[in-house]
Write an enzyme that holds these catalytic residues in place. Sequence first.
Site, PDB file in Angstrom:
ATOM      1  N   PRO A 245      10.180   3.287   9.831  1.00  0.00           N
ATOM      2  CA  PRO A 245       9.404   4.786   9.897  1.00  0.00           C
ATOM      3  C   PRO A 245       9.761   5.815   9.254  1.00  0.00           C
ATOM      4  CG  PRO A 245       9.831   3.291  11.639  1.00  0.00           C
ATOM      5  CD  PRO A 245      10.441   2.805  10.849  1.00  0.00           C
TER       6      PRO A 245
ATOM      7  N   GLU B 226      17.130  -1.220  17.262  1.00  0.00           N
ATOM      8  CA  GLU B 226      17.408   0.483  16.558  1.00  0.00           C
ATOM      9  C   GLU B 226      17.027   0.136  15.676  1.00  0.00           C
ATOM     10  OE1 GLU B 226      15.291   0.164  20.604  1.00  0.00           O
ATOM     11  OE2 GLU B 226      14.941   2.155  19.724  1.00  0.00           O
TER      12      GLU B 226
ATOM     13  N   ARG C   1      -0.281  -8.125  -6.384  1.00  0.00           N
ATOM     14  CA  ARG C   1      -1.283  -8.479  -6.721  1.00  0.00           C
ATOM     15  C   ARG C   1      -0.991  -7.789  -8.042  1.00  0.00           C
ATOM     16  NH1 ARG C   1      -4.486  -4.407  -5.413  1.00  0.00           N
ATOM     17  NH2 ARG C   1      -6.202  -6.370  -5.986  1.00  0.00           N
TER      18      ARG C   1
ATOM     19  N   ASP D  39      -8.674  -1.739  -9.943  1.00  0.00           N
ATOM     20  CA  ASP D  39      -8.233  -0.591  -9.083  1.00  0.00           C
ATOM     21  C   ASP D  39      -7.600   0.030  -9.679  1.00  0.00           C
ATOM     22  OD1 ASP D  39      -6.118  -3.269  -7.111  1.00  0.00           O
ATOM     23  OD2 ASP D  39      -7.939  -2.607  -6.643  1.00  0.00           O
TER      24      ASP D  39
HETATM   25  C1  4FV Z   1       8.335   0.131  10.011  1.00  0.00           C
HETATM   26  C2  4FV Z   1       7.390   0.396  10.062  1.00  0.00           C
HETATM   27  C3  4FV Z   1       9.060   0.098  11.694  1.00  0.00           C
HETATM   28  C4  4FV Z   1      10.822  -0.070  12.946  1.00  0.00           C
HETATM   29  C5  4FV Z   1      12.214  -0.313  14.789  1.00  0.00           C
HETATM   30  C6  4FV Z   1      11.602  -2.373  13.034  1.00  0.00           C
HETATM   31  C7  4FV Z   1      10.158  -1.270  13.586  1.00  0.00           C
HETATM   32  C8  4FV Z   1      12.645  -1.649  14.125  1.00  0.00           C
HETATM   33  N1  4FV Z   1       9.216  -0.285   8.818  1.00  0.00           N
HETATM   34  N2  4FV Z   1       7.211   0.928   8.306  1.00  0.00           N
HETATM   35  N3  4FV Z   1       6.253   1.851  10.483  1.00  0.00           N
HETATM   36  N4  4FV Z   1       9.883  -0.589  11.483  1.00  0.00           N
HETATM   37  O1  4FV Z   1       8.374   0.097  12.214  1.00  0.00           O
HETATM   38  O2  4FV Z   1       8.383  -0.274   7.941  1.00  0.00           O
HETATM   39  O3  4FV Z   1      14.353  -2.430  13.856  1.00  0.00           O
END
Ligand code: 4FV
Length: 268
Positions: A88, A115, A153, A168
């Site tokens: 994230p 985590e 794609r 696209d």
């Molecule tokens: C995520 C996202 C995501 C966070 C903690 C995996 C998680 C756990 N990855 N975009 N949004 N990853 O939420 O790519 O480890």
Amino acid sequence: MKFDILTLFPDMFSSPFQESILGKAIEKGLIQIRTINIRDFTTDKHHVVDDTPYGGGQGMVMKVEPIARAMEWIKSQEPSAWTIYLTPQGKPFNQEIARDLSSKSHLVLLCGRYEGVDERVRELFADEEISIGDYVLTGGELAAMVIIDAVSRLLPGVLGSDRSAEEDSFFRSLLEYPQYTRPFNFRGSEVPEVLLSGNHSAISLWRRKEALQRTWIRRPDLLTKAHLSSEDKKLMEEILQNNPKDDGRLRMTDKEFLEKNAQKKPKG
Ligand code: 4FV
């Protein structure tokens, strides 16, 4: 293109890539997908891949050593592999990034769990960090699948005709225009006449205008980034002149979209 997926749950990738377009792309050898279980790179008898966070706190952190061994094993085969850590905290994924990645030959997708990974994994092995959205998943695996789908794609020969990927791109950073197919009339809702006219320039003009209007209504942020031609600017003037927002000619779906997404007035 080669995709190596570093994960603790390789079986998650079995079915998504068997079906339809990506399944055929694998059969045609246009893409290769290899899952690598990080646990196979542990050296202790309990195959430990996570540990408690230094400094305390909730949850567990993925250990650096098994991931380092797995990365060095991949790099020993393919030094130029480009490694993406899904998190994230990464750069928001979009069509532009998908296009950039589609020019690479070998991607390594590192899927976090718990985590997340020890910070040294990012420092030592991540060439890029990407997020598929501002929400928290249980793992990076679904994000890796999204990346593989959006990138694959764009590869020559994966979609029926490469034109659709260009289509696209033609509508680069604008939302798509409304699509219709038979029946002409469904419960009183009819297909716009122009689409049955056979007049291709009128049809593409209609589609361009609809794409501009829908983008203006639903994602004005995209419009600011879009490269608008002089014709587009003329169409935008027409749209703004007889601003559909206030004379009811708004497409039902866009009206609902506006109503549903009307700026949530801050409480109090
Ligand atoms: C995520 C996202 C995501 C966070 C903690 C995996 C998680 C756990 N990855 N975009 N949004 N990853 O939420 O790519 O480890």
